[in-house]
Design an enzyme around this catalytic site. Structure first.
Site, PDB file in Angstrom:
ATOM      1  N   PHE A   9      38.158  34.938  43.783  1.00 60.47           N
ATOM      2  CA  PHE A   9      38.909  36.098  43.307  1.00 60.47           C
ATOM      3  C   PHE A   9      38.159  37.411  43.491  1.00 60.47           C
ATOM      4  O   PHE A   9      36.944  37.434  43.593  1.00 60.47           O
ATOM      5  CB  PHE A   9      39.255  35.909  41.823  1.00 60.47           C
ATOM      6  CG  PHE A   9      40.135  34.721  41.601  1.00 60.47           C
ATOM      7  CD1 PHE A   9      41.517  34.823  41.732  1.00 60.47           C
ATOM      8  CD2 PHE A   9      39.591  33.474  41.296  1.00 60.47           C
ATOM      9  CE1 PHE A   9      42.329  33.723  41.561  1.00 60.47           C
ATOM     10  CE2 PHE A   9      40.399  32.362  41.134  1.00 60.47           C
ATOM     11  CZ  PHE A   9      41.765  32.490  41.265  1.00 60.47           C
ATOM     12  N   CYS A  10      38.918  38.497  43.453  1.00 59.60           N
ATOM     13  CA  CYS A  10      38.394  39.851  43.561  1.00 59.60           C
ATOM     14  C   CYS A  10      37.287  40.050  42.539  1.00 59.60           C
ATOM     15  O   CYS A  10      37.486  39.709  41.374  1.00 59.60           O
ATOM     16  CB  CYS A  10      39.526  40.858  43.321  1.00 59.60           C
ATOM     17  SG  CYS A  10      38.994  42.556  43.160  1.00 59.60           S
ATOM     18  N   PRO A  11      36.146  40.593  42.885  1.00 62.97           N
ATOM     19  CA  PRO A  11      35.772  41.106  44.200  1.00 62.97           C
ATOM     20  C   PRO A  11      34.953  40.120  45.029  1.00 62.97           C
ATOM     21  O   PRO A  11      34.273  40.544  45.960  1.00 62.97           O
ATOM     22  CB  PRO A  11      34.923  42.316  43.827  1.00 62.97           C
ATOM     23  CG  PRO A  11      34.187  41.861  42.599  1.00 62.97           C
ATOM     24  CD  PRO A  11      35.090  40.888  41.892  1.00 62.97           C
ATOM     25  N   GLY A  12      35.029  38.829  44.714  1.00 59.10           N
ATOM     26  CA  GLY A  12      34.222  37.812  45.400  1.00 59.10           C
ATOM     27  C   GLY A  12      34.235  37.895  46.922  1.00 59.10           C
ATOM     28  O   GLY A  12      33.180  38.040  47.545  1.00 59.10           O
TER      29      GLY A  12
ATOM     30  N   ASP B  84      42.992  36.255  48.132  1.00 58.37           N
ATOM     31  CA  ASP B  84      43.014  37.235  47.040  1.00 58.37           C
ATOM     32  C   ASP B  84      43.642  38.560  47.499  1.00 58.37           C
ATOM     33  O   ASP B  84      43.201  39.144  48.475  1.00 58.37           O
ATOM     34  CB  ASP B  84      41.563  37.442  46.567  1.00 58.37           C
ATOM     35  CG  ASP B  84      41.448  38.591  45.615  1.00 58.37           C
ATOM     36  OD1 ASP B  84      41.901  38.439  44.475  1.00 58.37           O
ATOM     37  OD2 ASP B  84      40.935  39.648  46.020  1.00 58.37           O
TER      38      ASP B  84
END
Lengths: 79, 137
Positions: free
Chosen positions: A16-19, A43
């Protein structure tokens, strides 16, 4: 047009953001000028954030492609 | 000199800590340095032993269990792992609050090694005054 072969592919699907963006930046920092980095993501935040980051950082956005169930962002490290 | 962001992590609930780590990521993505002052309930989450079980903010209410389960299933990284990863990309400094550490008799050695130093509020405010953005979570 001839397809550009990525130097490095990062599969960040399910993250997920910001991954995914952070994975991309990490690969960018580790890479060298001329490298083509491709990132797979599911994402939606990344779909907007990553191209924005690539342009703002002065690198080249090769493209954003819709794949089956995910999308792919391809950049070239130019600096 | 790189632009800076200053964060004060006060709340020890998992959601607010995650918000902090995500904002820190955004800052690092923008080439900014991040100084994080960790105090009160957030500092307890950095203890080496006897860390209180992480929970969500009270406003999660009935959804709390469900959200925790979803986060586990989707393997959402912990806030601390997110911060650790940032260190490969940019500059993130974590500072423990001397006041709260003293109150509980905690030394730097009692805290996660990611903590760079235990400092007083004045030193942190001095860092924050040169930041583009300061947030209290």
């Amino acid at each position: 047009m001839e397809e550009i072969k990525p130097t490095r592919v990062i599969d960040a699907r399910g993250s997920f953001c910001p991954g995914p963006l952070m994975e991309m930046i990490k690969a960018y920092k580790q890479g060298k000028v001329g490298d083509v980095i491709s990132i797979y993501s599911t994402d939606t935040g990344t779909k907007k954030d990553a191209p924005e980051w690539i342009k703002k950082s002065g690198n080249e956005l090769i493209g954003v492609y819709d794949r089956k169930g995910y999308f792919e962002i391809v950049m070239r490290k130019t600096k | 000199m790189a632009d800076k962001v200053a964060l004060i992590l006060f709340s020890g609930t998992m959601d607010k800590l995650m918000a902090g780590s995500i904002i820190a990521s955004g800052a690092v993505a923008n080439g900014m340095e991040v100084d994080i002052f960790v105090t009160f309930w957030a500092l307890l989450q950095l203890k080496k032993t006897g860390v209180p079980k992480p929970t969500l903010s009270p406003e999660a209410g009935d959804m709390s269990k469900q959200i925790m389960k979803i986060m586990q299933e989707k393997k959402v990284p912990s806030w601390l792992d997110t911060i650790r990863n940032l260190k490969d990309i940019g500059t993130v400094n974590l500072y423990g609050c001397a006041m709260f550490a003293d109150l509980l008799g905690l030394k730097k050695e009692d805290l996660d090694p990611i903590v760079k130093e235990v400092i007083g509020v004045s030193q942190f405010v001095d860092m924050a005054k040169d930041s583009k953005m300061t947030l209290f979570l």
